[in-house]
Design a protein around this motif. Structure first.
Motif, PDB file in Angstrom:
ATOM      1  N   ARG A   2       1.975   1.186 -17.044  1.00 35.02           N
ATOM      2  CA  ARG A   2       1.535  -0.103 -17.551  1.00 35.02           C
ATOM      3  C   ARG A   2       0.550  -0.715 -16.575  1.00 35.02           C
ATOM      4  O   ARG A   2       0.584  -0.419 -15.387  1.00 35.02           O
ATOM      5  CB  ARG A   2       2.732  -1.021 -17.719  1.00 35.02           C
ATOM      6  CG  ARG A   2       3.654  -0.517 -18.807  1.00 35.02           C
ATOM      7  CD  ARG A   2       4.933  -1.264 -18.983  1.00 35.02           C
ATOM      8  NE  ARG A   2       4.946  -2.620 -18.522  1.00 35.02           N
ATOM      9  CZ  ARG A   2       6.045  -3.256 -18.168  1.00 35.02           C
ATOM     10  NH1 ARG A   2       7.185  -2.640 -18.209  1.00 35.02           N
ATOM     11  NH2 ARG A   2       6.011  -4.494 -17.771  1.00 35.02           N
ATOM     12  N   HIS A   3      -0.287  -1.570 -17.098  1.00 32.22           N
ATOM     13  CA  HIS A   3      -1.248  -2.265 -16.246  1.00 32.22           C
ATOM     14  C   HIS A   3      -0.479  -3.257 -15.377  1.00 32.22           C
ATOM     15  O   HIS A   3       0.492  -3.874 -15.839  1.00 32.22           O
ATOM     16  CB  HIS A   3      -2.282  -3.004 -17.102  1.00 32.22           C
ATOM     17  CG  HIS A   3      -3.457  -3.452 -16.311  1.00 32.22           C
ATOM     18  ND1 HIS A   3      -3.449  -4.610 -15.573  1.00 32.22           N
ATOM     19  CD2 HIS A   3      -4.667  -2.885 -16.122  1.00 32.22           C
ATOM     20  CE1 HIS A   3      -4.613  -4.751 -14.965  1.00 32.22           C
ATOM     21  NE2 HIS A   3      -5.368  -3.711 -15.283  1.00 32.22           N
ATOM     22  N   PRO A   4      -0.886  -3.437 -14.124  1.00 36.33           N
ATOM     23  CA  PRO A   4      -0.181  -4.370 -13.239  1.00 36.33           C
ATOM     24  C   PRO A   4      -0.078  -5.789 -13.782  1.00 36.33           C
ATOM     25  O   PRO A   4       0.864  -6.508 -13.471  1.00 36.33           O
ATOM     26  CB  PRO A   4      -1.009  -4.336 -11.955  1.00 36.33           C
ATOM     27  CG  PRO A   4      -1.619  -2.984 -11.954  1.00 36.33           C
ATOM     28  CD  PRO A   4      -1.904  -2.677 -13.401  1.00 36.33           C
ATOM     29  N   ALA A  14      10.527  -4.098  -7.403  1.00 38.77           N
ATOM     30  CA  ALA A  14      11.309  -2.862  -7.494  1.00 38.77           C
ATOM     31  C   ALA A  14      10.439  -1.646  -7.175  1.00 38.77           C
ATOM     32  O   ALA A  14      10.887  -0.722  -6.494  1.00 38.77           O
ATOM     33  CB  ALA A  14      11.924  -2.723  -8.890  1.00 38.77           C
ATOM     34  N   PHE A  15       9.192  -1.661  -7.645  1.00 41.53           N
ATOM     35  CA  PHE A  15       8.275  -0.554  -7.361  1.00 41.53           C
ATOM     36  C   PHE A  15       8.002  -0.455  -5.864  1.00 41.53           C
ATOM     37  O   PHE A  15       8.060   0.636  -5.282  1.00 41.53           O
ATOM     38  CB  PHE A  15       6.966  -0.758  -8.131  1.00 41.53           C
ATOM     39  CG  PHE A  15       5.907   0.233  -7.769  1.00 41.53           C
ATOM     40  CD1 PHE A  15       6.018   1.554  -8.156  1.00 41.53           C
ATOM     41  CD2 PHE A  15       4.809  -0.147  -7.025  1.00 41.53           C
ATOM     42  CE1 PHE A  15       5.036   2.487  -7.814  1.00 41.53           C
ATOM     43  CE2 PHE A  15       3.822   0.765  -6.683  1.00 41.53           C
ATOM     44  CZ  PHE A  15       3.938   2.086  -7.080  1.00 41.53           C
ATOM     45  N   LEU A  16       7.724  -1.582  -5.229  1.00 39.18           N
ATOM     46  CA  LEU A  16       7.447  -1.564  -3.790  1.00 39.18           C
ATOM     47  C   LEU A  16       8.675  -1.137  -2.994  1.00 39.18           C
ATOM     48  O   LEU A  16       8.556  -0.389  -2.013  1.00 39.18           O
ATOM     49  CB  LEU A  16       6.947  -2.935  -3.332  1.00 39.18           C
ATOM     50  CG  LEU A  16       5.592  -3.355  -3.904  1.00 39.18           C
ATOM     51  CD1 LEU A  16       5.298  -4.801  -3.531  1.00 39.18           C
ATOM     52  CD2 LEU A  16       4.485  -2.442  -3.436  1.00 39.18           C
ATOM     53  N   ASN A  17       9.849  -1.589  -3.409  1.00 35.29           N
ATOM     54  CA  ASN A  17      11.084  -1.173  -2.740  1.00 35.29           C
ATOM     55  C   ASN A  17      11.322   0.326  -2.905  1.00 35.29           C
ATOM     56  O   ASN A  17      11.772   0.995  -1.973  1.00 35.29           O
ATOM     57  CB  ASN A  17      12.278  -1.956  -3.277  1.00 35.29           C
ATOM     58  CG  ASN A  17      12.321  -3.357  -2.746  1.00 35.29           C
ATOM     59  OD1 ASN A  17      11.839  -3.635  -1.651  1.00 35.29           O
ATOM     60  ND2 ASN A  17      12.879  -4.266  -3.526  1.00 35.29           N
ATOM     61  N   MET A  18      11.017   0.855  -4.096  1.00 31.58           N
ATOM     62  CA  MET A  18      11.175   2.289  -4.337  1.00 31.58           C
ATOM     63  C   MET A  18      10.264   3.080  -3.405  1.00 31.58           C
ATOM     64  O   MET A  18      10.672   4.094  -2.842  1.00 31.58           O
ATOM     65  CB  MET A  18      10.869   2.606  -5.804  1.00 31.58           C
ATOM     66  CG  MET A  18      11.012   4.068  -6.186  1.00 31.58           C
ATOM     67  SD  MET A  18       9.531   5.083  -6.007  1.00 31.58           S
ATOM     68  CE  MET A  18       8.335   4.211  -6.977  1.00 31.58           C
ATOM     69  N   LEU A  19       9.011   2.612  -3.243  1.00 29.32           N
ATOM     70  CA  LEU A  19       8.098   3.313  -2.337  1.00 29.32           C
ATOM     71  C   LEU A  19       8.653   3.346  -0.920  1.00 29.32           C
ATOM     72  O   LEU A  19       8.602   4.373  -0.240  1.00 29.32           O
ATOM     73  CB  LEU A  19       6.730   2.612  -2.316  1.00 29.32           C
ATOM     74  CG  LEU A  19       5.785   2.851  -3.468  1.00 29.32           C
ATOM     75  CD1 LEU A  19       4.509   2.043  -3.256  1.00 29.32           C
ATOM     76  CD2 LEU A  19       5.459   4.313  -3.636  1.00 29.32           C
ATOM     77  N   GLN A  32      -0.988  -0.971   0.742  1.00 31.65           N
ATOM     78  CA  GLN A  32      -2.050  -0.640  -0.209  1.00 31.65           C
ATOM     79  C   GLN A  32      -1.569  -0.893  -1.633  1.00 31.65           C
ATOM     80  O   GLN A  32      -2.317  -1.430  -2.466  1.00 31.65           O
ATOM     81  CB  GLN A  32      -2.489   0.806  -0.037  1.00 31.65           C
ATOM     82  CG  GLN A  32      -3.672   1.173  -0.901  1.00 31.65           C
ATOM     83  CD  GLN A  32      -4.171   2.578  -0.612  1.00 31.65           C
ATOM     84  OE1 GLN A  32      -3.547   3.340   0.106  1.00 31.65           O
ATOM     85  NE2 GLN A  32      -5.305   2.915  -1.177  1.00 31.65           N
ATOM     86  N   ALA A  33      -0.358  -0.513  -1.949  1.00 30.60           N
ATOM     87  CA  ALA A  33       0.189  -0.738  -3.284  1.00 30.60           C
ATOM     88  C   ALA A  33       0.330  -2.231  -3.559  1.00 30.60           C
ATOM     89  O   ALA A  33       0.011  -2.698  -4.662  1.00 30.60           O
ATOM     90  CB  ALA A  33       1.543  -0.047  -3.422  1.00 30.60           C
ATOM     91  N   LEU A  34       0.785  -2.988  -2.582  1.00 31.88           N
ATOM     92  CA  LEU A  34       0.914  -4.438  -2.737  1.00 31.88           C
ATOM     93  C   LEU A  34      -0.458  -5.059  -2.994  1.00 31.88           C
ATOM     94  O   LEU A  34      -0.615  -5.879  -3.913  1.00 31.88           O
ATOM     95  CB  LEU A  34       1.560  -5.054  -1.511  1.00 31.88           C
ATOM     96  CG  LEU A  34       1.637  -6.578  -1.485  1.00 31.88           C
ATOM     97  CD1 LEU A  34       2.445  -7.094  -2.671  1.00 31.88           C
ATOM     98  CD2 LEU A  34       2.224  -7.045  -0.173  1.00 31.88           C
ATOM     99  N   ASN A  35      -1.450  -4.681  -2.232  1.00 36.06           N
ATOM    100  CA  ASN A  35      -2.791  -5.230  -2.423  1.00 36.06           C
ATOM    101  C   ASN A  35      -3.351  -4.860  -3.793  1.00 36.06           C
ATOM    102  O   ASN A  35      -4.001  -5.680  -4.434  1.00 36.06           O
ATOM    103  CB  ASN A  35      -3.730  -4.757  -1.321  1.00 36.06           C
ATOM    104  CG  ASN A  35      -3.454  -5.449  -0.015  1.00 36.06           C
ATOM    105  OD1 ASN A  35      -3.042  -6.592   0.014  1.00 36.06           O
ATOM    106  ND2 ASN A  35      -3.687  -4.751   1.078  1.00 36.06           N
ATOM    107  N   ALA A  36      -3.087  -3.668  -4.256  1.00 38.95           N
ATOM    108  CA  ALA A  36      -3.555  -3.259  -5.581  1.00 38.95           C
ATOM    109  C   ALA A  36      -2.911  -4.118  -6.654  1.00 38.95           C
ATOM    110  O   ALA A  36      -3.565  -4.517  -7.622  1.00 38.95           O
ATOM    111  CB  ALA A  36      -3.239  -1.788  -5.816  1.00 38.95           C
ATOM    112  N   LEU A  37      -1.608  -4.418  -6.506  1.00 40.53           N
ATOM    113  CA  LEU A  37      -0.944  -5.280  -7.465  1.00 40.53           C
ATOM    114  C   LEU A  37      -1.525  -6.691  -7.437  1.00 40.53           C
ATOM    115  O   LEU A  37      -1.733  -7.309  -8.481  1.00 40.53           O
ATOM    116  CB  LEU A  37       0.564  -5.327  -7.189  1.00 40.53           C
ATOM    117  CG  LEU A  37       1.354  -4.074  -7.514  1.00 40.53           C
ATOM    118  CD1 LEU A  37       2.787  -4.217  -7.020  1.00 40.53           C
ATOM    119  CD2 LEU A  37       1.328  -3.796  -9.000  1.00 40.53           C
ATOM    120  N   LEU A  38      -1.803  -7.198  -6.261  1.00 41.86           N
ATOM    121  CA  LEU A  38      -2.331  -8.559  -6.136  1.00 41.86           C
ATOM    122  C   LEU A  38      -3.734  -8.681  -6.705  1.00 41.86           C
ATOM    123  O   LEU A  38      -4.067  -9.692  -7.335  1.00 41.86           O
ATOM    124  CB  LEU A  38      -2.301  -9.006  -4.679  1.00 41.86           C
ATOM    125  CG  LEU A  38      -0.918  -9.180  -4.066  1.00 41.86           C
ATOM    126  CD1 LEU A  38      -1.034  -9.495  -2.585  1.00 41.86           C
ATOM    127  CD2 LEU A  38      -0.153 -10.267  -4.791  1.00 41.86           C
TER     128      LEU A  38
END
Length: 41
Positions: A2-4, A14-19, A32-38
């Motif tokens: 899904r799109h962020p 949950a996604f960031l915690n899983m990573l 990097q994942a957090l910044n992409a979501l933001l």
């Protein structure tokens, strides 16, 4: 997949915690994942 923009705060967290916890990715990958979501919001 899904799109962020369509992912809620709980799902994003949950996604960031899983990573970090399950896949044991480096902190730089987590950031990097957090910044992409933001940026996508």
């Amino acid at each position: 997949m899904r799109h962020p923009r369509d992912v809620g705060a709980a799902e994003g967290e949950a996604f960031l915690n899983m990573l970090a916890n399950e896949r044991r990715k480096a902190p730089s990958t987590h950031n990097q994942a957090l910044n992409a979501l933001l940026i996508a919001i």
